[in-house]
Scaffold this motif. Structure first.
Motif, mmCIF file in Angstrom:
data_model
loop_
_atom_site.group_PDB
_atom_site.id
_atom_site.type_symbol
_atom_site.label_atom_id
_atom_site.label_comp_id
_atom_site.label_asym_id
_atom_site.label_seq_id
_atom_site.Cartn_x
_atom_site.Cartn_y
_atom_site.Cartn_z
ATOM 1 N N GLU A 52 28.046 -35.405 -26.850
ATOM 2 C CA GLU A 52 29.174 -35.743 -25.985
ATOM 3 C C GLU A 52 28.856 -35.452 -24.518
ATOM 4 O OE1 GLU A 52 33.348 -35.351 -28.218
ATOM 5 O OE2 GLU A 52 32.266 -33.455 -28.115
ATOM 6 N N GLU A 53 28.251 -34.303 -24.257
ATOM 7 C CA GLU A 53 27.939 -33.948 -22.874
ATOM 8 C C GLU A 53 26.811 -34.799 -22.311
ATOM 9 O OE1 GLU A 53 29.496 -31.970 -20.759
ATOM 10 O OE2 GLU A 53 31.014 -31.674 -22.320
ATOM 11 N N VAL A 55 26.057 -37.886 -23.140
ATOM 12 C CA VAL A 55 26.605 -39.214 -22.867
ATOM 13 C C VAL A 55 27.362 -39.214 -21.542
ATOM 14 C CG1 VAL A 55 28.380 -40.862 -23.613
ATOM 15 C CG2 VAL A 55 26.678 -40.031 -25.242
ATOM 16 N N GLU A 56 28.141 -38.174 -21.271
ATOM 17 C CA GLU A 56 28.871 -38.104 -20.006
ATOM 18 C C GLU A 56 27.916 -38.072 -18.817
ATOM 19 O OE1 GLU A 56 32.074 -38.461 -19.389
ATOM 20 O OE2 GLU A 56 32.321 -38.823 -21.535
ATOM 21 N N ILE A 57 26.820 -37.353 -18.955
ATOM 22 C CA ILE A 57 25.841 -37.296 -17.874
ATOM 23 C C ILE A 57 25.149 -38.647 -17.697
ATOM 24 C CG2 ILE A 57 23.644 -36.267 -17.174
ATOM 25 C CD1 ILE A 57 24.620 -33.658 -18.411
ATOM 26 N N ILE A 59 26.383 -41.534 -18.352
ATOM 27 C CA ILE A 59 27.343 -42.432 -17.710
ATOM 28 C C ILE A 59 27.430 -42.116 -16.213
ATOM 29 C CG2 ILE A 59 29.803 -43.055 -17.573
ATOM 30 C CD1 ILE A 59 29.930 -42.601 -20.621
ATOM 31 N N SER A 60 27.490 -40.823 -15.868
ATOM 32 C CA SER A 60 27.546 -40.419 -14.459
ATOM 33 C C SER A 60 26.305 -40.868 -13.707
ATOM 34 C CB SER A 60 27.675 -38.891 -14.344
ATOM 35 O OG SER A 60 28.855 -38.439 -14.962
ATOM 36 N N ALA A 66 30.101 -47.029 -19.638
ATOM 37 C CA ALA A 66 31.241 -46.166 -19.967
ATOM 38 C C ALA A 66 31.793 -46.466 -21.361
ATOM 39 C CB ALA A 66 32.330 -46.323 -18.917
ATOM 40 N N ARG A 69 31.518 -44.344 -24.734
ATOM 41 C CA ARG A 69 32.379 -43.222 -25.142
ATOM 42 C C ARG A 69 33.155 -43.536 -26.421
ATOM 43 N NH1 ARG A 69 34.069 -43.006 -19.460
ATOM 44 N NH2 ARG A 69 33.080 -41.226 -18.411
ATOM 45 N N TYR A 118 20.385 -40.905 -27.387
ATOM 46 C CA TYR A 118 20.877 -39.674 -26.755
ATOM 47 C C TYR A 118 21.018 -38.494 -27.729
ATOM 48 C CZ TYR A 118 22.039 -43.416 -23.564
ATOM 49 O OH TYR A 118 21.962 -44.527 -22.766
ATOM 50 N N LYS A 230 25.069 -32.555 -12.820
ATOM 51 C CA LYS A 230 25.691 -31.319 -13.311
ATOM 52 C C LYS A 230 24.586 -30.283 -13.426
ATOM 53 C CE LYS A 230 29.053 -31.334 -16.378
ATOM 54 N NZ LYS A 230 29.817 -31.410 -17.656
ATOM 55 N N ARG A 242 32.661 -26.321 -26.166
ATOM 56 C CA ARG A 242 33.213 -27.162 -27.227
ATOM 57 C C ARG A 242 33.159 -26.458 -28.583
ATOM 58 N NH1 ARG A 242 33.684 -32.627 -25.860
ATOM 59 N NH2 ARG A 242 32.849 -33.175 -23.810
#
Length: 479
Positions: A52-53, A55-57, A59-60, A66, A69, A118, A230, A242
């Motif tokens: 999850e983390e 994937v967020e990175i 995307i950023s 996006a 997700r 990922y 990040k 989490r």
């Protein structure tokens, strides 16, 4: 013991519910945590949290759309945590030669294709394994040990309160000593359990994980330029948050061993407190004592579980030291660590074992008040030697009070078949003017104590009540 897997589980394999340790002692409540085919359940949960983390990175960083997700859902999480060890074993032996690599290969084949690149990205094997170990031990405490201890201590509280005033002869070196009460004895056990439980609660909150790479320096994360989206430590904390875990302040290939070692040590100490109770019960069940009655075999098993835990903890010591930033020489031993938890829960389960009427074993212990009274009366006159010695000195006896009581009064009492108080009064009337003068100064209420041995039990009752109150405050109201 094997059971069929649920419909839809991988390849309809028979699920292996065996846990580490003796197959005769396998607490059912722990099987969803420590059973063989559940070994990768928690690893899957760590992998999903990291996914999850990541994937967020991605995307950023503009490296993933996006819309990806939407693929992060309960189904994906279930796939990652539902891979059975039995399935993985074949792939590890025949293909991958590495356990986590085998896991990743199997998982990638089942999750959505968009997520496959990922999975396990930026992680090393022991990011996953050490974090999963901390997570599962914390869950074992929170979900199984904690509620079991609440039940057990509540039962002991009821028993201690019920018999707080029931006289019991104290014993030192196996010999009769000053009197206590049954409740007081139980209060000493409750106090030890609560002390160890508090320490275990604290150490469970200190268990840590890591998402910091092969040598702990976040090399891949920083080297690939992801730190601008990040910081590596923020990434690590986000993954562990989490799972409800904290990150180790610094790590190598593995987490620092001390937090888990302290947790397991506290488990062993608690196991020892339960063994003390079992040992007391076994001795009090002896035919010649018979102050309580129950099945001594169960208490033998509780005592044996602690002996096993002492030996198991040596394995923990053998994992304290590793070479340089890690060599995994203790990894095989770590697989046995759950045995310590299993042994503790086995002890608790034995004490909570219910009969057909739903009554726990600890509440079925029969307190034989008649035998307690009889044992107390056996030498009740003679344990008053202590207070008589003290009182004689307090009220001015200048001679050797100890010698007078033990070599004169005690001998005379046994020879004449009288109690120690009567022997004292007899001696004071035999031209022993100093002794008679001292006795005249002793208050009547103290002299009456010498003729009522039961009253010489100190603050056993109030001390029991104090420990009961402390225990109730710690565990809170019973649900």
């Amino acid at each position: 013991m094997n059971e069929m897997t649920k419909p839809g589980e991988t390849k309809n394999l028979r699920k292996n519910w065996q846990m580490p340790g003796n197959p005769c002692y396998q607490p059912k409540k722990l099987k969803n945590i420590f059973a063989y085919d559940e070994l990768y359940n928690f690893i899957g949960q760590v992998e999903y949290a990291a996914l999850e983390e990541v994937v967020e990175i991605m995307i950023s960083a503009g490296l993933a759309p996006a819309e990806i997700r939407t693929k992060l859902n309960a189904q994906t999480a279930g796939i990652l945590s539902g891979i059975a060890t039995s399935e993985l074993d074949h792939r590890e032996r025949e293909i991958s030669k590495r356990d986590i690599l085998a896991y990743v290969q199997i998982a990638q084949a089942q999750i959505p294709i968009e997520l496959r690149p990922y999975l396990h990205l930026l992680l090393t094997s022991y990011d996953t394994i050490d974090t999963a170990n901390a997570y599962k031990f914390q869950k074992a405490y929170d979900q199984v040990i904690f509620p079991s201890l609440i039940k057990l201590v509540n039962h002991l509280i009821i028993l201690a309160d019920e018999y707080k005033a029931q006289i019991q002869i104290g014993r030192i070196h196996g010999q009769h000593a000053l009197p206590i009460t049954i409740g007081f004895w139980l209060a000493t056990i409750i106090n030890r359990i609560i002390f160890c439980w508090k320490k275990l609660e604290e150490s469970s909150l200190l268990l840590v994980g890591k998402i910091s790479g092969t040598t702990g320096a976040y090399n891949a994360y920083v080297g690939l330029g992801l730190a601008k989206f990040k910081s590596p430590e923020d990434f690590e904390r986000a993954v562990l948050r989490r799972l409800g875990l904290r990150a180790a302040p610094i790590s190598t290939q593995i987490v620092p061993p001390e937090p888990l070692a302290y947790f397991l040590f506290d488990v062993v100490l608690l196991s020892g407190a339960l063994a003390q109770f079992a040992n007391d019960c076994r001795h009090l069940m002896r035919t010649e004592i018979a102050e309580i009655q129950e099945d001594p075999i169960i208490f033998k098993n509780i005592l044996d579980a602690f002996k096993k835990n002492k030996s198991e903890f040596h394995k923990v010591f053998d994992t304290i030291i590793s070479e340089h930033q890690g060599d995994l020489s203790g990894s095989a031993l770590m697989r046995d660590f759950p045995t310590i938890i299993i042994n503790l829960q086995t002890q608790i389960d034995n004490l909570l074992l219910e009969n057909n009427d739903g009554i726990a074993l600890v509440r079925r212990i029969k307190i034989n008040t008649e035998k307690l009274e009889k044992n107390f009366e056996m030498e009740s006159d003679f344990f008053l030697a202590e207070p008589i010695c003290i009182v004689l000195q307090l009220y001015g006896y200048t001679g050797d009070a100890y010698k007078l009581v033990n070599e004169v009064l005690m001998v005379k009492a046994k020879a004449l078949g009288i109690n120690l108080h009567e022997s004292l009064m007899l001696e004071s009337g035999l031209n022993n003017e100093e002794l008679r003068a001292v006795i005249d100064r002793i208050p009547d209420e103290i002299l009456r104590l010498f003729s009522v041995p039961k009253s010489y039990n100190g603050i056993a009752v109030s001390k029991t009540e104090k420990i009961i109150k402390m225990a109730k405050e710690f565990i809170g109201p019973e649900e």
